[in-house]
Design a protein around this motif. Sequence first.
Motif, PDB file in Angstrom:
ATOM      1  N   GLU A 107       1.673   9.987  73.514  1.00 44.83           N
ATOM      2  CA  GLU A 107       3.081   9.658  73.333  1.00 44.83           C
ATOM      3  C   GLU A 107       3.812   9.796  74.669  1.00 44.83           C
ATOM      4  N   PRO A 108       4.909   9.066  74.855  1.00 42.89           N
ATOM      5  CA  PRO A 108       5.683   9.193  76.099  1.00 42.89           C
ATOM      6  C   PRO A 108       6.261  10.594  76.263  1.00 42.89           C
ATOM      7  N   ILE A 109       6.366  11.026  77.517  1.00 39.25           N
ATOM      8  CA  ILE A 109       7.034  12.295  77.810  1.00 39.25           C
ATOM      9  C   ILE A 109       8.499  12.062  78.161  1.00 39.25           C
ATOM     10  N   TYR A 110       8.873  10.800  78.336  1.00 33.46           N
ATOM     11  CA  TYR A 110      10.257  10.478  78.682  1.00 33.46           C
ATOM     12  C   TYR A 110      10.577   9.094  78.139  1.00 33.46           C
ATOM     13  N   LEU A 111      11.647   9.026  77.345  1.00 30.98           N
ATOM     14  CA  LEU A 111      12.064   7.771  76.736  1.00 30.98           C
ATOM     15  C   LEU A 111      13.380   7.290  77.341  1.00 30.98           C
ATOM     16  N   PRO A 112      13.633   5.984  77.313  1.00 28.85           N
ATOM     17  CA  PRO A 112      14.909   5.464  77.821  1.00 28.85           C
ATOM     18  C   PRO A 112      16.082   6.028  77.016  1.00 28.85           C
ATOM     19  N   SER A 113      17.194   6.248  77.703  1.00 27.93           N
ATOM     20  CA  SER A 113      18.399   6.728  77.043  1.00 27.93           C
ATOM     21  C   SER A 113      19.300   5.551  76.703  1.00 27.93           C
ATOM     22  N   GLU A 114      20.270   5.796  75.841  1.00 24.56           N
ATOM     23  CA  GLU A 114      21.187   4.744  75.424  1.00 24.56           C
ATOM     24  C   GLU A 114      22.007   4.241  76.608  1.00 24.56           C
ATOM     25  N   GLY A 115      22.363   2.991  76.563  1.00 24.19           N
ATOM     26  CA  GLY A 115      23.266   2.452  77.565  1.00 24.19           C
ATOM     27  C   GLY A 115      22.576   1.967  78.818  1.00 24.19           C
ATOM     28  N   PRO A 116      22.332   2.867  79.783  1.00 24.57           N
ATOM     29  CA  PRO A 116      21.817   2.388  81.074  1.00 24.57           C
ATOM     30  C   PRO A 116      20.370   1.945  81.060  1.00 24.57           C
ATOM     31  N   GLU A 117      19.594   2.312  80.020  1.00 24.97           N
ATOM     32  CA  GLU A 117      18.155   2.034  80.047  1.00 24.97           C
ATOM     33  C   GLU A 117      17.648   1.261  78.841  1.00 24.97           C
ATOM     34  N   LEU A 118      18.515   0.931  77.902  1.00 26.02           N
ATOM     35  CA  LEU A 118      18.092   0.186  76.722  1.00 26.02           C
ATOM     36  C   LEU A 118      18.894  -1.096  76.589  1.00 26.02           C
ATOM     37  N   HIS A 119      18.208  -2.158  76.227  1.00 24.70           N
ATOM     38  CA  HIS A 119      18.896  -3.411  75.956  1.00 24.70           C
ATOM     39  C   HIS A 119      19.844  -3.214  74.771  1.00 24.70           C
ATOM     40  N   PRO A 120      21.030  -3.862  74.791  1.00 23.38           N
ATOM     41  CA  PRO A 120      21.997  -3.673  73.695  1.00 23.38           C
ATOM     42  C   PRO A 120      21.421  -3.868  72.304  1.00 23.38           C
ATOM     43  N   SER A 121      20.449  -4.747  72.166  1.00 21.07           N
ATOM     44  CA  SER A 121      19.874  -5.014  70.842  1.00 21.07           C
ATOM     45  C   SER A 121      19.071  -3.832  70.301  1.00 21.07           C
ATOM     46  N   LEU A 122      18.690  -2.887  71.194  1.00 20.69           N
ATOM     47  CA  LEU A 122      17.874  -1.749  70.768  1.00 20.69           C
ATOM     48  C   LEU A 122      18.673  -0.465  70.602  1.00 20.69           C
ATOM     49  N   ARG A 123      19.923  -0.486  70.957  1.00 20.95           N
ATOM     50  CA  ARG A 123      20.716   0.731  70.916  1.00 20.95           C
ATOM     51  C   ARG A 123      21.059   1.127  69.483  1.00 20.95           C
ATOM     52  N   GLY A 124      21.105   2.436  69.258  1.00 22.74           N
ATOM     53  CA  GLY A 124      21.420   2.952  67.939  1.00 22.74           C
ATOM     54  C   GLY A 124      20.263   2.898  66.964  1.00 22.74           C
ATOM     55  N   ARG A 125      19.082   2.580  67.448  1.00 25.10           N
ATOM     56  CA  ARG A 125      17.896   2.497  66.598  1.00 25.10           C
ATOM     57  C   ARG A 125      16.810   3.395  67.175  1.00 25.10           C
ATOM     58  N   GLU A 126      16.017   3.970  66.319  1.00 21.50           N
ATOM     59  CA  GLU A 126      14.927   4.827  66.781  1.00 21.50           C
ATOM     60  C   GLU A 126      13.913   3.973  67.543  1.00 21.50           C
TER      61      GLU A 126
END
Length: 327
Positions: A107-126
């Motif tokens: 599993e990843p040790i670091y995941l993208p955070s909301e806003g600066p690292e995720l495309h808008p279509s993926l925000r607010g979703r696990e």
Amino acid sequence: IAQLIRRKCMAQLRLRAQARDAGIRGIKGRAPKPRRPAVRFERFEGNPIISPRPGNPWEAGGTFNPAAIRLGRKTYVVYRAVSKNSVSTFMLAISEDCRVIDERLDEPIYLPSEGPELHPSLRGRELTPELGTEHSAAKLRLSSGGSYCGCEDPRLTKLGDRIYMTYVAFNGEAPPRVAITSIKAKDFASGNWEWERPRLISHPAIPDKCCVLFPEKVNGNYLFFHRIFPHIWRDYVRDLRFENGRFIFGRPCIFTRPRTWDSRKIGAGAPPIKTSFGWLLVYQGVSGWDPEFAKFGLRPEQFRVNDGYRYKMGVMVLDERNPERVV
């Protein structure tokens, strides 16, 4: 702002090219020093040591651009993994001899955070490795290094009891920016991934990559090297909090070289290593002609090298007290 910075960089590059064409030597910051014989490394016969594992969707799209840090008798390799849905995360591999991978997390040790690292279509979703597969390249405005958003190109620096990680934050909409986070070294070694909240530390309108933090203060300040196309820039900062919207900006300090393998762009690789000769910096470079260069009076023959558009690795030694100076 980006255009002004680009013009400044290109003007400096043009002066250096003109100085070399005229046979000028000894002009600080313009004509490069005579080239020394190259030192070549031999590729490890066991390469690649890290490849995408069949059945693991977190790295189905590729594994590359790692950072490494030695803690005790183990080397920890944090590498960029592109998932099945083209999102970049950071995974971990561990080796004792730096040749054979002894352990690798699923599993990843670091995941993208909301806003600066995720495309808008993926925000607010696990975030899962399958989430967002309906978004094709044609539907997204930008891509970066084989993915369409996420965390890219980590660099690790140990300062005191903490490990600082700089990386590229990219959300598929805005230019890629430099981000920084940190974790206690004991938590990192024990697998307790309590990362500090990441902070964006580069200008929001300017693409910025290849950021490294020096492993000790220089002249009483923390020092960053980063790449604003096409040169390496430097920034001295008093602290690493970056409060009130403060960004690294600085100025260019190490330049591309016309008619060489690193004539198009350069960027710092791993954080510099302090030696008895000065700071040893491993860096990446690429040659090739960019049509934008013509606007500044530059010519294709100043940049073309008969080696194709390939990223290559080089080393340089920097002055211990003034790392902006290549010795």
